[in-house]
Write an enzyme that holds these catalytic residues in place. Structure first.
Site, PDB file in Angstrom:
ATOM      1  N   ASN A  84      -9.862   0.698   1.341  1.00 33.87           N
ATOM      2  CA  ASN A  84      -8.416   0.834   1.455  1.00 33.87           C
ATOM      3  C   ASN A  84      -8.238   0.169  -0.413  1.00 33.87           C
ATOM      4  OD1 ASN A  84      -5.957  -0.452   0.921  1.00 33.87           O
ATOM      5  ND2 ASN A  84      -5.656  -1.596   3.073  1.00 33.87           N
TER       6      ASN A  84
ATOM      7  N   CYS B 169       0.466  -0.694   0.084  1.00 30.21           N
ATOM      8  CA  CYS B 169       0.258  -0.266  -0.220  1.00 30.21           C
ATOM      9  C   CYS B 169       0.693   0.873   0.307  1.00 30.21           C
ATOM     10  CB  CYS B 169      -0.922   0.165   1.197  1.00 30.21           C
ATOM     11  SG  CYS B 169      -1.756  -1.884   1.291  1.00 30.21           S
TER      12      CYS B 169
ATOM     13  N   HIS C 222      -2.625   7.236   3.735  1.00 32.23           N
ATOM     14  CA  HIS C 222      -2.790   6.449   3.207  1.00 32.23           C
ATOM     15  C   HIS C 222      -4.771   5.764   3.633  1.00 32.23           C
ATOM     16  CE1 HIS C 222      -3.656   2.145   1.357  1.00 32.23           C
ATOM     17  NE2 HIS C 222      -3.603   1.744   3.303  1.00 32.23           N
TER      18      HIS C 222
END
Ligand code: COA
Length: 321
Positions: free
Chosen positions: A272, A108, A242
């Site tokens: 996400n 990520c 994030h």
């Protein structure tokens, strides 16, 4: 290095928490209170390649750079149906680019890793105009019987065009070996000599431990970048974090004691989206005119590995047609 173009693309299909509760032992209230996610976009009729292309084209168009003038394409991707060729190779030609390309798997944190690498290429005159595409389909590496992981993710793509300029001030990337807290394993072909039997294991995640590592690491990165640049949280106009869990974002915000307005989110709608998340957020904010010329931004991401990436930058407004 500075950013001169942004783009993003999301699948058409929106899947709400209630829709998931139709086949998983979960509820809208559990998902909303634990994560802040209300819905996510999931690929169904389109492909990841198409999303990546759409984001890439939008970034190129907003930058005014012709595809043939791009001299490096860096693609951030955790997994897609091809191990080889790279996703970068798959989209390069159709985008009209003719340059070196490779895929980077920084989980990520991949987009921040890609930005750091692009900055190094520009500083060493390896390239002058770089296209970064982060395209992710985490829905395809989750076990859709596992309510603890499948509800967290969404698919999406983001792209940035970068060139020489006065935007980026500092980066901080870190890595640490915690392979057991979050992993997805794909089986390899058997050989007559390697008898270790392998099988694909969909995403395994120790949620609480990842939560703890994420908050700790992001705070450490943000504090380090602020400290070594003589800044405090008050000097940052926006924190682009994030989008993994609203509660993780809130822990970081409380540590920094900064107002909620400085922490834009879109996790409510997209879940996400792995390395695409900060790029999608940046594209949406920029197109909405919410990133002002000279605004100081702090990006921070974390992901499987455990890896982290943070960047401090000044924004230059982009004119969209
Ligand atoms: N719906 C309903 N119940 C669920 C559920 C779901 N979707 N998922 C898990 N549960 C249950 C668990 O089984 C557990 O039940 P039990 O107490 O009977 O054992 C209970 O909810 C609490 O689970 P727990 O894991 O303690 O919840 P949590 O508060 O830690 O929240 C996460 C779980 C996954 C939302 C949270 O840990 C998290 O976000 N971690 C970070 C994940 C992440 O960001 N990953 C990507 C990093 S890039």
């Amino acid at each position: 290095m500075k950013i001169i173009g942004t783009g993003s693309a999301l699948p058409e299909k929106s899947v709400t928490n209630d829709m998931l509760a139709g086949f998983l032992d979960t509820s809208d209230s559990w998902i909303t209170t634990r994560t802040g996610i209300h819905e996510r976009r999931l690929l169904s009729t389109e492909t990841l390649r198409e999303l990546a292309m759409k984001a890439g084209r939008a970034a190129l168009e907003s930058s005014g750079v012709r595809p043939e003038d791009i001299d490096y394409l860096i693609c951030s991707n955790v997994a897609n149906s091809y191990v080889s060729p790279s996703l970068g190779s798959i989209i390069l030609g159709p985008l009209g680019c003719c340059c070196p390309t490779f895929d980077l798997n920084g989980a990520c944190a991949g987009l921040v890793y890609a930005l750091d690498m692009a900055d190094a290429f520009l500083k060493t005159n390896r390239a002058r105009k770089i296209l970064i595409v982060a395209a992710e389909q985490p829905s395809r590496f989750c076990d859709w019987h596992d309510r603890a992981t499948s509800v967290l993710f969404g698919d999406g793509a983001a792209a940035l065009v970068v060139t020489e300029g006065e935007g980026f001030i500092d980066f901080r990337l870190t890595g640490d070996t915690h392979t057991d807290v979050m992993y997805y394993k794909r089986s390899l072909e058997p050989t007559p000599y390697d008898r270790v039997e392998e099988k694909t294991t969909p995403l395994v995640m120790e949620g609480r431990e990842v939560f703890r590592l994420a908050v700790e690491a992001s705070i450490r990165d943000v504090d380090a970048l602020l400290g070594r640049n003589g800044l405090t949280g008050a000097d940052i106009d926006m924190f682009l974090l994030h989008q993994a869990n609203m509660r993780i974002i809130e822990c970081i915000r409380q540590h920094l004691e900064q107002p909620k307005e400085k922490f834009p989110t879109n996790i409510q709608h997209y879940g996400n989206t792995s390395s695409a998340s900060i790029g999608i957020l940046m594209d949406e904010l920029s197109r909405a005119g919410r990133l002002k010329n000279g605004a100081t931004l702090l990006l921070s991401a974390f992901g499987g590995g455990f890896v982290t990436g943070a960047a401090l930058m000044k924004w230059s407004e982009i004119q969209y047609k």
